[in-house]
Enzyme design. Structure first.
Site, mmCIF file in Angstrom:
data_model
loop_
_atom_site.group_PDB
_atom_site.id
_atom_site.type_symbol
_atom_site.label_atom_id
_atom_site.label_comp_id
_atom_site.label_asym_id
_atom_site.label_seq_id
_atom_site.Cartn_x
_atom_site.Cartn_y
_atom_site.Cartn_z
ATOM 1 N N ASP A 180 22.044 -24.735 -15.089
ATOM 2 C CA ASP A 180 23.184 -24.493 -14.217
ATOM 3 C C ASP A 180 22.810 -24.285 -12.753
ATOM 4 O O ASP A 180 23.388 -24.887 -11.852
ATOM 5 C CB ASP A 180 23.960 -23.270 -14.729
ATOM 6 C CG ASP A 180 25.105 -22.896 -13.836
ATOM 7 O OD1 ASP A 180 26.030 -23.711 -13.669
ATOM 8 O OD2 ASP A 180 25.077 -21.786 -13.271
ATOM 9 N N ASP A 212 18.729 -20.455 -12.852
ATOM 10 C CA ASP A 212 18.398 -19.885 -14.153
ATOM 11 C C ASP A 212 18.200 -21.005 -15.167
ATOM 12 O O ASP A 212 18.056 -22.170 -14.807
ATOM 13 C CB ASP A 212 19.507 -18.927 -14.600
ATOM 14 C CG ASP A 212 20.896 -19.593 -14.545
ATOM 15 O OD1 ASP A 212 20.944 -20.846 -14.542
ATOM 16 O OD2 ASP A 212 21.902 -18.878 -14.509
ATOM 17 N N TYR A 229 30.449 -14.900 -15.378
ATOM 18 C CA TYR A 229 29.722 -16.025 -14.795
ATOM 19 C C TYR A 229 30.656 -17.150 -14.349
ATOM 20 O O TYR A 229 30.687 -17.502 -13.169
ATOM 21 C CB TYR A 229 28.676 -16.538 -15.802
ATOM 22 C CG TYR A 229 27.704 -15.452 -16.176
ATOM 23 C CD1 TYR A 229 26.627 -15.146 -15.356
ATOM 24 C CD2 TYR A 229 27.894 -14.678 -17.321
ATOM 25 C CE1 TYR A 229 25.743 -14.128 -15.668
ATOM 26 C CE2 TYR A 229 27.015 -13.647 -17.654
ATOM 27 C CZ TYR A 229 25.946 -13.374 -16.813
ATOM 28 O OH TYR A 229 25.087 -12.346 -17.117
ATOM 29 N N GLU A 240 20.781 -19.318 -3.742
ATOM 30 C CA GLU A 240 20.750 -19.970 -5.062
ATOM 31 C C GLU A 240 21.518 -21.286 -5.010
ATOM 32 O O GLU A 240 22.651 -21.340 -4.562
ATOM 33 C CB GLU A 240 21.351 -19.072 -6.144
ATOM 34 C CG GLU A 240 21.187 -19.671 -7.539
ATOM 35 C CD GLU A 240 21.533 -18.698 -8.660
ATOM 36 O OE1 GLU A 240 21.125 -18.945 -9.809
ATOM 37 O OE2 GLU A 240 22.224 -17.692 -8.393
#
Length: 526
Positions: free
Chosen positions: A105, A108, A256, A499
């Site tokens: 994704d 991670d 999430y 990220e």
């Protein structure tokens, strides 16, 4: 007699002059009508095949496309990322399935089906609209390969009509480890939606992904295309007949990828199935009661992994611009197009209805987390709408009485792309690997750990906390991006800004593909 002849010749001369003037007047009238063909006057000429290449966008596209390779799970084929290797080869074995493919994704090692399916849908859409432009810079093949890597996974995740595996991995356990995907040891449980635990939005988004991808592969692999379409139709039926939010069925995802509703995904999926099949039932679905219930006509929204309404409005504008009269004259289809125009009016900075959700430098800015998703996705939609107008010879659209042209939309899109590529107060490219100054501390496990390092689950956190730049470049990563004040802190612990995500890659690839060169869009995907 001489006098009479003289008068006759004079009269004939004037008559000839009048005829010539009349012919000129008719010619001018025809010329004016040809130039005003469309909804306004002065329609620009329809672009031909791909023209001159814009180098900065071509270079950036070649960089952006590589992040899909960085994110691949499974047994890698023709691996071009030196610090990546095979990983997650046992995913799905507990259910006697091969779920080893797909893509991680973000930074991670989770496989979240909802945003991954959105990645596939947007990538497929980009290929369908701008495949000729991708091909002009040798990026069509890589784009198709990356799309198939995801659709292979999505097909495998749908082993029965009413069962869809929507997650591989435990996010809590996954986020307690900092290790390379090739060496991870944490458990990889599977999560599914079914008739007793429905997940309408994720099933419908997966249907949209497979329907759009079926169009991509139809010219080159009709068997695979038919397989994708069969799964898409089954998943749409499952999603529609077993309505319920996956965020309710699977409460853990709320932390999430929480869904704010499934109506937009149903309309999005039906729109793609209409394009893939030509079956009028799907068009009736989006223009009938479901449209009235879910479309929010007249209310512009932001296009994202969670909200597909703006994308649906632009996609259905295709039918309005290019469809046959018996479809394009639909009143509710017109409502989709008018709402798409309202979205465009909100994006243009000089429009009377321009959104105030932007930075001082003009970047669309909606959210602290993953700030760049919205401006890039918005710019992608703007170029699409611009190209629909150009190809259909539609000269103008109106924002509260002010007229704007396709070139206005394209210029806006370029400002957003240029900001991402370095034309911003930080003078930083937010696309990793493009330019000289880009983030060096990307929040990404594989990039942060040397390829030859031996780490367990927890001792790998030394690499998260290291003050050294990443040993590996997460080439093509589009990081989260700047704060509202346009500052950016390049720190591995600043996941809010550093990220990257795989779905960010889909929208930036779409945007850059649209800007590489100019070309008319196809009027039909089939």
């Amino acid at each position: 007699m001489k006098d009479h002849d003289s008068k006759s010749r004079g009269w004939c001369g004037w008559f000839l002059v009048l005829i010539v003037l009349a012919v000129i007047a008719v010619a001018v009238g025809i010329l004016i009508r040809s130039k005003t063909k469309g909804s306004g006057s002065g329609a620009a000429p329809v672009p031909g095949p791909p023209g001159a290449i814009t180098k900065k966008y071509s270079d950036a596209l070649k960089v952006a496309m590589q992040f899909f390779d960085v994110q691949k799970s499974g047994k890698l084929v023709n691996n071009k990322i030196p610090w990546r290797g095979n990983s997650a080869l046992d995913d799905g074995k507990g259910a006697k399935l091969d779920l080893s493919k797909g893509m991680y994704d973000a930074g991670d090692h989770m496989k979240f089906g909802f945003p991954m399916a959105f990645t596939a849908t947007v990538l497929a859409w980009s290929i369908l609209e701008y495949g000729d432009q991708m091909n002009a810079v040798n990026q069509l093949g890589p784009a198709q390969d990356s799309l198939k890597w995801i659709t292979d996974y999505l097909v495998a995740a749908h082993p029965e009509d009413n069962v869809l595996y929507v997650q591989v991995g435990d996010p809590d356990a996954d986020h307690k480890c900092w290790d390379r995907p090739e060496k991870m040891t944490e458990k990889r449980p599977l999560t599914q939606v079914n008739t007793s635990s429905p997940g309408t939005e994720v099933a419908a988004e997966t249907a949209a992904a497979l329907a759009s991808a079926s169009l991509v592969f139809k010219p080159t692999d009709s068997t695979y295309s038919s397989l994708l379409l069969k799964h898409a139709q089954q998943l749409f039926t499952f999603a529609d007949e077993n309505r319920g939010s996956y965020s309710v069925s699977i409460p853990d995802v709320q932390t999430y990828y929480n869904s704010t509703g499934y109506g937009d995904e149903l309309l999005w999926a039906a729109s793609w199935l209409y394009h893939a099949t030509g079956n009028r039932t799907y068009l009736d679905y989006v223009t009938g009661q479901n449209g009235k219930a879910f479309a929010k006509w007249g209310s512009p929204t932001w296009f994202s992994w969670d909200d597909k309404l703006a994308g649906t409005q632009v996609l259905l504008s295709r039918v309005s611009f290019f469809g046959s009269k018996d479809t394009s004259n639909s009143a509710n289809l017109h409502n989709y197009r008018k709402t798409a125009e309202a979205v465009m009016c909100g994006l243009l900075p000089k429009s009377p209805t321009a959104t105030e959700s932007r930075t001082e430098s003009g970047l669309i800015w909606v959210s602290e987390w993953n700030a760049l998703q919205h401006p890039v996705a918005s710019a992608f939609l703007a170029v699409l709408y611009s190209d629909y107008m150009l190809t259909s010879r539609t000269a103008k659209f109106s924002c509260n009485g002010h007229s704007y042209s396709p070139s206005d939309l394209r210029k806006f899109a370029m400002t957003q792309a240029d900001y991402v590529l370095g034309n911003n107060p930080m003078k930083m490219s937010y696309l990793v690997g493009y330019g000289d100054n880009y983030p060096k501390f990307v929040h990404h496990r594989g990039a942060s750990i040397p390829a030859d390092a031996t780490t367990g689950c927890s001792d790998g956190f030394q690499w998260l906390n290291s003050t050294d730049p990443n040993p590996n470049v997460a080439v093509g990563a589009l990081v989260g991006g700047p704060f509202k004040n346009e500052s950016f802190i390049d720190s591995r612990n600043n996941s809010m800004q550093t990220e990257p995500s795989t779905y960010n890659s889909a929208v930036i690839v779409g945007l850059l593909s649209s800007l590489v060169t100019t070309s008319s869009v196809v009027q039909s995907f089939t």
